[in-house]
Design a protein around this motif. Structure first.
Motif, PDB file in Angstrom:
ATOM      1  N   ARG A   1       2.240 -13.173  13.223  1.00  0.00           N
ATOM      2  CA  ARG A   1       3.341 -12.156  13.441  1.00  0.00           C
ATOM      3  C   ARG A   1       3.033 -11.225  12.248  1.00  0.00           C
ATOM      4  NH1 ARG A   1       9.628 -12.406  12.896  1.00  0.00           N
ATOM      5  NH2 ARG A   1       9.619 -13.070  10.706  1.00  0.00           N
ATOM      6  N   ALA A   2       3.355 -10.032  12.375  1.00  0.00           N
ATOM      7  CA  ALA A   2       3.390  -8.922  11.329  1.00  0.00           C
ATOM      8  C   ALA A   2       4.772  -8.167  11.314  1.00  0.00           C
ATOM      9  CB  ALA A   2       2.131  -8.131  11.432  1.00  0.00           C
ATOM     10  N   VAL A   3       5.006  -8.137   9.928  1.00  0.00           N
ATOM     11  CA  VAL A   3       6.323  -7.214   9.729  1.00  0.00           C
ATOM     12  C   VAL A   3       5.877  -6.049   8.847  1.00  0.00           C
ATOM     13  CG1 VAL A   3       8.788  -7.378   8.983  1.00  0.00           C
ATOM     14  CG2 VAL A   3       7.796  -9.027  10.156  1.00  0.00           C
ATOM     15  N   LEU A   4       6.106  -4.767   9.221  1.00  0.00           N
ATOM     16  CA  LEU A   4       5.663  -3.891   8.407  1.00  0.00           C
ATOM     17  C   LEU A   4       7.158  -3.212   7.874  1.00  0.00           C
ATOM     18  CD1 LEU A   4       3.560  -1.553   7.209  1.00  0.00           C
ATOM     19  CD2 LEU A   4       3.904  -0.385   9.306  1.00  0.00           C
ATOM     20  N   THR A   5       7.054  -2.992   6.507  1.00  0.00           N
ATOM     21  CA  THR A   5       8.442  -2.699   5.861  1.00  0.00           C
ATOM     22  C   THR A   5       8.172  -1.346   5.176  1.00  0.00           C
ATOM     23  OG1 THR A   5       8.044  -3.910   3.796  1.00  0.00           O
ATOM     24  CG2 THR A   5       9.373  -4.765   5.757  1.00  0.00           C
ATOM     25  N   HIS A   6       9.236  -0.569   4.853  1.00  0.00           N
ATOM     26  CA  HIS A   6       9.050   0.752   4.306  1.00  0.00           C
ATOM     27  C   HIS A   6      10.055   0.678   3.084  1.00  0.00           C
ATOM     28  CE1 HIS A   6      10.206   5.040   3.511  1.00  0.00           C
ATOM     29  NE2 HIS A   6       9.098   5.276   3.486  1.00  0.00           N
ATOM     30  N   ASP A   7       9.520   1.214   1.761  1.00  0.00           N
ATOM     31  CA  ASP A   7      10.600   1.001   0.516  1.00  0.00           C
ATOM     32  C   ASP A   7      11.240   2.041   0.531  1.00  0.00           C
ATOM     33  OD1 ASP A   7      11.272   1.090  -2.024  1.00  0.00           O
ATOM     34  OD2 ASP A   7       9.636   0.002  -2.801  1.00  0.00           O
ATOM     35  N   HIS A   8      12.900   1.893   0.555  1.00  0.00           N
ATOM     36  CA  HIS A   8      13.694   2.957   0.482  1.00  0.00           C
ATOM     37  C   HIS A   8      13.716   3.806  -0.817  1.00  0.00           C
ATOM     38  CE1 HIS A   8      16.473   2.509   3.784  1.00  0.00           C
ATOM     39  NE2 HIS A   8      16.384   1.323   3.849  1.00  0.00           N
TER      40      HIS A   8
ATOM     41  N   PHE B   1       0.956  -1.296   0.005  1.00  0.00           N
ATOM     42  CA  PHE B   1       0.105   0.086   0.042  1.00  0.00           C
ATOM     43  C   PHE B   1       0.807   1.239   0.025  1.00  0.00           C
ATOM     44  CE2 PHE B   1       0.794  -1.580   4.310  1.00  0.00           C
ATOM     45  CZ  PHE B   1       0.970  -0.116   4.929  1.00  0.00           C
ATOM     46  N   LYS B   2       0.176   2.471  -0.341  1.00  0.00           N
ATOM     47  CA  LYS B   2       0.931   3.736  -0.344  1.00  0.00           C
ATOM     48  C   LYS B   2       0.180   4.518   0.637  1.00  0.00           C
ATOM     49  CE  LYS B   2       2.598   7.008  -3.680  1.00  0.00           C
ATOM     50  NZ  LYS B   2       2.549   7.674  -4.948  1.00  0.00           N
ATOM     51  N   THR B   3       0.989   5.274   1.558  1.00  0.00           N
ATOM     52  CA  THR B   3       0.366   6.149   2.276  1.00  0.00           C
ATOM     53  C   THR B   3       1.357   7.362   2.768  1.00  0.00           C
ATOM     54  OG1 THR B   3      -0.980   6.765   4.224  1.00  0.00           O
ATOM     55  CG2 THR B   3       0.876   4.960   4.530  1.00  0.00           C
ATOM     56  N   SER B   4       0.981   8.563   3.090  1.00  0.00           N
ATOM     57  CA  SER B   4       1.773   9.726   3.436  1.00  0.00           C
ATOM     58  C   SER B   4       1.052   9.730   4.715  1.00  0.00           C
ATOM     59  CB  SER B   4       1.317  10.771   2.703  1.00  0.00           C
ATOM     60  OG  SER B   4       0.094  11.202   2.731  1.00  0.00           O
ATOM     61  N   ARG B   5       0.554   8.823   5.403  1.00  0.00           N
ATOM     62  CA  ARG B   5       0.226   8.923   7.006  1.00  0.00           C
ATOM     63  C   ARG B   5       0.315   7.760   7.827  1.00  0.00           C
ATOM     64  NH1 ARG B   5      -6.136  10.408   5.458  1.00  0.00           N
ATOM     65  NH2 ARG B   5      -6.342  10.440   7.532  1.00  0.00           N
ATOM     66  N   PRO B   6       1.877   7.317   7.639  1.00  0.00           N
ATOM     67  CA  PRO B   6       2.074   6.207   8.329  1.00  0.00           C
ATOM     68  C   PRO B   6       1.899   6.219  10.028  1.00  0.00           C
ATOM     69  CG  PRO B   6       4.002   7.575   7.865  1.00  0.00           C
ATOM     70  CD  PRO B   6       2.907   8.114   7.117  1.00  0.00           C
TER      71      PRO B   6
ATOM     72  N   ARG C   1       5.480   4.133   0.097  1.00  0.00           N
ATOM     73  CA  ARG C   1       5.295   2.860  -0.266  1.00  0.00           C
ATOM     74  C   ARG C   1       5.577   1.746   0.814  1.00  0.00           C
ATOM     75  NH1 ARG C   1       2.256   0.896  -4.034  1.00  0.00           N
ATOM     76  NH2 ARG C   1       2.943   2.656  -5.380  1.00  0.00           N
ATOM     77  N   TYR C   2       4.492   1.010   1.212  1.00  0.00           N
ATOM     78  CA  TYR C   2       4.921   0.152   2.386  1.00  0.00           C
ATOM     79  C   TYR C   2       4.429  -1.199   2.060  1.00  0.00           C
ATOM     80  CZ  TYR C   2       5.412   4.160   5.181  1.00  0.00           C
ATOM     81  OH  TYR C   2       5.787   5.466   5.871  1.00  0.00           O
ATOM     82  N   TYR C   3       5.032  -2.083   2.800  1.00  0.00           N
ATOM     83  CA  TYR C   3       4.506  -3.667   2.580  1.00  0.00           C
ATOM     84  C   TYR C   3       4.533  -4.128   3.986  1.00  0.00           C
ATOM     85  CZ  TYR C   3       6.564  -3.063  -2.185  1.00  0.00           C
ATOM     86  OH  TYR C   3       6.775  -2.391  -3.516  1.00  0.00           O
ATOM     87  N   GLU C   4       3.412  -4.944   4.283  1.00  0.00           N
ATOM     88  CA  GLU C   4       3.301  -5.783   5.458  1.00  0.00           C
ATOM     89  C   GLU C   4       3.344  -7.127   5.148  1.00  0.00           C
ATOM     90  OE1 GLU C   4       1.066  -5.338   9.655  1.00  0.00           O
ATOM     91  OE2 GLU C   4       0.121  -4.799   7.932  1.00  0.00           O
ATOM     92  N   PHE C   5       3.912  -7.930   5.736  1.00  0.00           N
ATOM     93  CA  PHE C   5       4.104  -9.267   5.826  1.00  0.00           C
ATOM     94  C   PHE C   5       3.026  -9.742   7.065  1.00  0.00           C
ATOM     95  CE2 PHE C   5       7.573  -8.207   3.455  1.00  0.00           C
ATOM     96  CZ  PHE C   5       7.878  -9.018   2.433  1.00  0.00           C
ATOM     97  N   VAL C   6       2.159 -10.530   7.051  1.00  0.00           N
ATOM     98  CA  VAL C   6       1.391 -11.283   8.073  1.00  0.00           C
ATOM     99  C   VAL C   6       1.380 -12.531   7.958  1.00  0.00           C
ATOM    100  CG1 VAL C   6      -0.808 -11.207   9.147  1.00  0.00           C
ATOM    101  CG2 VAL C   6      -0.221  -9.194   7.913  1.00  0.00           C
ATOM    102  N   GLU C   7       1.919 -13.385   8.959  1.00  0.00           N
ATOM    103  CA  GLU C   7       2.131 -14.805   9.012  1.00  0.00           C
ATOM    104  C   GLU C   7       0.769 -15.449   9.803  1.00  0.00           C
ATOM    105  OE1 GLU C   7       5.692 -15.823  10.957  1.00  0.00           O
ATOM    106  OE2 GLU C   7       6.786 -14.508   9.455  1.00  0.00           O
ATOM    107  N   PHE C   8       0.519 -16.522   9.178  1.00  0.00           N
ATOM    108  CA  PHE C   8      -0.785 -17.370   9.640  1.00  0.00           C
ATOM    109  C   PHE C   8      -0.279 -18.788   9.613  1.00  0.00           C
ATOM    110  CE2 PHE C   8      -2.539 -13.640   7.659  1.00  0.00           C
ATOM    111  CZ  PHE C   8      -3.445 -13.331   8.710  1.00  0.00           C
TER     112      PHE C   8
END
Length: 162
Positions: free
Chosen positions: A100-107, A73-78, A112-119
């Motif tokens: 578990r969840a891991v939130l990442t930010h694109d350099h 997703f893309k946000t200017s309101r992290p 631009r953000y990516y979140e990995f959510v484990e199940f």
């Protein structure tokens, strides 16, 4: 180099100790020997340390992770999004199936953000998505994003601790 594990649950004890120590081999041996002396009444001897070395196991990836959802997703309101995630975690405690969840930010791409959510499984991910709190989060998250988030549903093929 693979990290090593010393797990007291593998050796029965009078105190039913559940301590697990993970790290590089010699630091685990040292810590396990100190723990054996302070908590289990053993003498910290070269023989004890050698015995500990023979019981060490390689660290493995967490078990029970068969499915991952990647949310792009893309946000200017992290900061607002982070508060929303904290609220969801609080409200779904004991109900959510995400482990578990891991939130990442694109350099290279600001906002631009990516979140990995484990199940544990795809079915558990579906069950999690049907929680009223998750549905509400999804709607509120969309209001904080520029454009629609993209969801990728991924079966885990291989996972290992490095």
């Amino acid at each position: 180099m693979t990290r090593k594990v010393a797990d007291c649950r593998r050796t029965p004890s009078e105190i039913n100790c559940s301590l697990t120590i993970i790290g590089e081999k010699e630091e685990v041996v040292r810590a396990a020997a100190e723990h054996a002396a302070s908590s289990h009444g053993h003498d910290d001897t070269p023989e004890l340390r050698e015995q500990i070395r023979t019981t060490l196991e390689d660290e493995t990836a967490p078990t029970g992770m068969e499915f991952v959802q990647l949310i792009e997703f893309k946000t200017s309101r992290p900061d607002e999004l982070s508060r929303l995630m904290d609220e969801w975690e609080e409200r779904t405690g004991g109900k959510r199936t995400a482990t578990r969840a891991v939130l990442t930010h694109d350099h290279e791409q600001p906002d631009r953000y990516y979140e990995f959510v484990e199940f544990p499984s795809y079915d558990e991910a579906v069950r999690n998505s049907h929680l009223p709190e998750t549905d509400e989060l999804s709607q509120r998250m969309r209001n904080l994003c520029e454009g629609e988030p993209t969801f990728h549903n991924l079966d885990v093929v291989r996972a290992e601790a490095l």
